[in-house]
Design a protein around this motif. Structure first.
Motif, PDB file in Angstrom:
ATOM      1  N   LYS A  64       0.983  -1.320  -0.074  1.00  0.00           N
ATOM      2  CA  LYS A  64       0.011   0.040  -0.028  1.00  0.00           C
ATOM      3  C   LYS A  64       0.691   1.178  -0.010  1.00  0.00           C
ATOM      4  CE  LYS A  64      -2.683  -0.107   3.545  1.00  0.00           C
ATOM      5  NZ  LYS A  64      -3.703  -0.277   4.497  1.00  0.00           N
ATOM      6  N   GLU A  65       1.910   1.276   0.791  1.00  0.00           N
ATOM      7  CA  GLU A  65       2.866   2.310   0.844  1.00  0.00           C
ATOM      8  C   GLU A  65       3.667   2.736  -0.287  1.00  0.00           C
ATOM      9  OE1 GLU A  65       6.146   4.663   1.068  1.00  0.00           O
ATOM     10  OE2 GLU A  65       6.599   2.657   0.975  1.00  0.00           O
ATOM     11  N   SER A  68       0.812   4.006  -2.873  1.00  0.00           N
ATOM     12  CA  SER A  68       0.590   5.526  -2.419  1.00  0.00           C
ATOM     13  C   SER A  68       1.893   6.401  -3.059  1.00  0.00           C
ATOM     14  CB  SER A  68       0.303   5.455  -1.148  1.00  0.00           C
ATOM     15  OG  SER A  68       0.376   6.894  -0.693  1.00  0.00           O
ATOM     16  N   ARG A  69       2.932   5.960  -2.807  1.00  0.00           N
ATOM     17  CA  ARG A  69       3.975   6.896  -2.951  1.00  0.00           C
ATOM     18  C   ARG A  69       4.379   7.327  -4.559  1.00  0.00           C
ATOM     19  NH1 ARG A  69       8.781   4.542  -3.499  1.00  0.00           N
ATOM     20  NH2 ARG A  69       8.402   3.185  -1.942  1.00  0.00           N
ATOM     21  N   CYS A  70       4.159   5.957  -5.280  1.00  0.00           N
ATOM     22  CA  CYS A  70       4.359   5.900  -6.667  1.00  0.00           C
ATOM     23  C   CYS A  70       3.020   6.943  -7.374  1.00  0.00           C
ATOM     24  CB  CYS A  70       4.344   4.685  -7.138  1.00  0.00           C
ATOM     25  SG  CYS A  70       6.119   4.083  -7.076  1.00  0.00           S
ATOM     26  N   ARG A  71       1.984   6.673  -6.818  1.00  0.00           N
ATOM     27  CA  ARG A  71       0.596   7.149  -7.180  1.00  0.00           C
ATOM     28  C   ARG A  71       1.161   8.612  -7.129  1.00  0.00           C
ATOM     29  NH1 ARG A  71      -5.036   5.237  -8.359  1.00  0.00           N
ATOM     30  NH2 ARG A  71      -5.269   7.209  -8.609  1.00  0.00           N
ATOM     31  N   GLY A  72       1.711   9.225  -6.150  1.00  0.00           N
ATOM     32  CA  GLY A  72       1.808  10.615  -5.725  1.00  0.00           C
ATOM     33  C   GLY A  72       2.774  11.226  -6.644  1.00  0.00           C
ATOM     34  N   ARG A  73       4.030  10.403  -6.965  1.00  0.00           N
ATOM     35  CA  ARG A  73       5.123  11.012  -7.785  1.00  0.00           C
ATOM     36  C   ARG A  73       4.522  11.131  -9.037  1.00  0.00           C
ATOM     37  NH1 ARG A  73      10.302   7.464  -8.111  1.00  0.00           N
ATOM     38  NH2 ARG A  73      10.887   9.079  -9.280  1.00  0.00           N
ATOM     39  N   ASN A  75       1.411  11.376 -10.195  1.00  0.00           N
ATOM     40  CA  ASN A  75       0.227  12.548 -10.226  1.00  0.00           C
ATOM     41  C   ASN A  75       0.871  13.795 -10.264  1.00  0.00           C
ATOM     42  OD1 ASN A  75      -2.035  10.839 -10.662  1.00  0.00           O
ATOM     43  ND2 ASN A  75      -2.165  10.536  -8.522  1.00  0.00           N
ATOM     44  N   ARG A  76       1.846  13.899  -9.577  1.00  0.00           N
ATOM     45  CA  ARG A  76       2.612  15.372  -9.653  1.00  0.00           C
ATOM     46  C   ARG A  76       3.427  15.616 -10.725  1.00  0.00           C
ATOM     47  NH1 ARG A  76       3.310  13.446  -4.379  1.00  0.00           N
ATOM     48  NH2 ARG A  76       5.419  12.827  -4.761  1.00  0.00           N
ATOM     49  N   ASN A  79       4.640  11.468 -15.111  1.00  0.00           N
ATOM     50  CA  ASN A  79       4.045  10.516 -16.156  1.00  0.00           C
ATOM     51  C   ASN A  79       4.984  10.048 -17.018  1.00  0.00           C
ATOM     52  OD1 ASN A  79       4.146  13.024 -17.411  1.00  0.00           O
ATOM     53  ND2 ASN A  79       2.235  12.501 -18.724  1.00  0.00           N
ATOM     54  N   CYS A  87       8.652   2.465 -10.755  1.00  0.00           N
ATOM     55  CA  CYS A  87       7.616   2.488  -9.699  1.00  0.00           C
ATOM     56  C   CYS A  87       6.786   1.191  -9.913  1.00  0.00           C
ATOM     57  CB  CYS A  87       6.551   3.789 -10.101  1.00  0.00           C
ATOM     58  SG  CYS A  87       6.907   5.076  -9.007  1.00  0.00           S
TER      59      CYS A  87
END
Length: 131
Positions: A64-65, A68-73, A75-76, A79, A87
């Protein structure tokens, strides 16, 4: 270092699959996120079936961590395949730890129908239908 190398290889595979476009469009990112969500769900299901397994609980939390960390990177503005590839490798490694922590699933997965068909074709035999 090995995870970085695998991540770079994954990034170039993504780039090659997109005719050398080095960024992933929104719909492709959503597809990757959906895949990761499925991985998280699969690990959660394993854990729920072995609720007393502390190693599996930790592997689930780690997965999960990482997601979450990869989605954050991503999404910021990450891409780019150089971000998504590594990731994805991290997520796959975390999923593997989840599977390894489970005491209910075999260590080696059963070959898929496609793998059995490919093996049969390579051996010159009739393709297996899986039925």
């Amino acid at each position: 270092a090995a995870a970085d190398d695998a991540g770079r290889r994954r990034a170039w595979m993504l780039s090659d699959a997109q005719d050398h476009d080095e960024t992933l469009a929104g719909h492709k990112l959503e597809g990757i996120f959906d895949l990761w969500k499925g991985f998280r769900s699969r690990c959660n299901d394993l854990w729920l079936n072995e609720i007393q397994n502390d190693d599996l609980m930790q592997a689930h939390e780690d997965l999960k961590e990482v997601i979450s960390r990869c989605r954050g990177r991503i999404n910021r503005g990450g891409n780019h395949v150089a971000v998504v590839g590594p990731c994805h490798e991290e997520v796959l490694a975390a999923l593997q730890k989840c599977k390894a922590a489970s005491q209910l699933i075999p260590a080696e997965p059963a070959p898929s129908i496609a793998a059995r068909q490919a093996a049969a074709a390579a051996a010159g035999g009739a393709p297996a239908t899986g039925r």
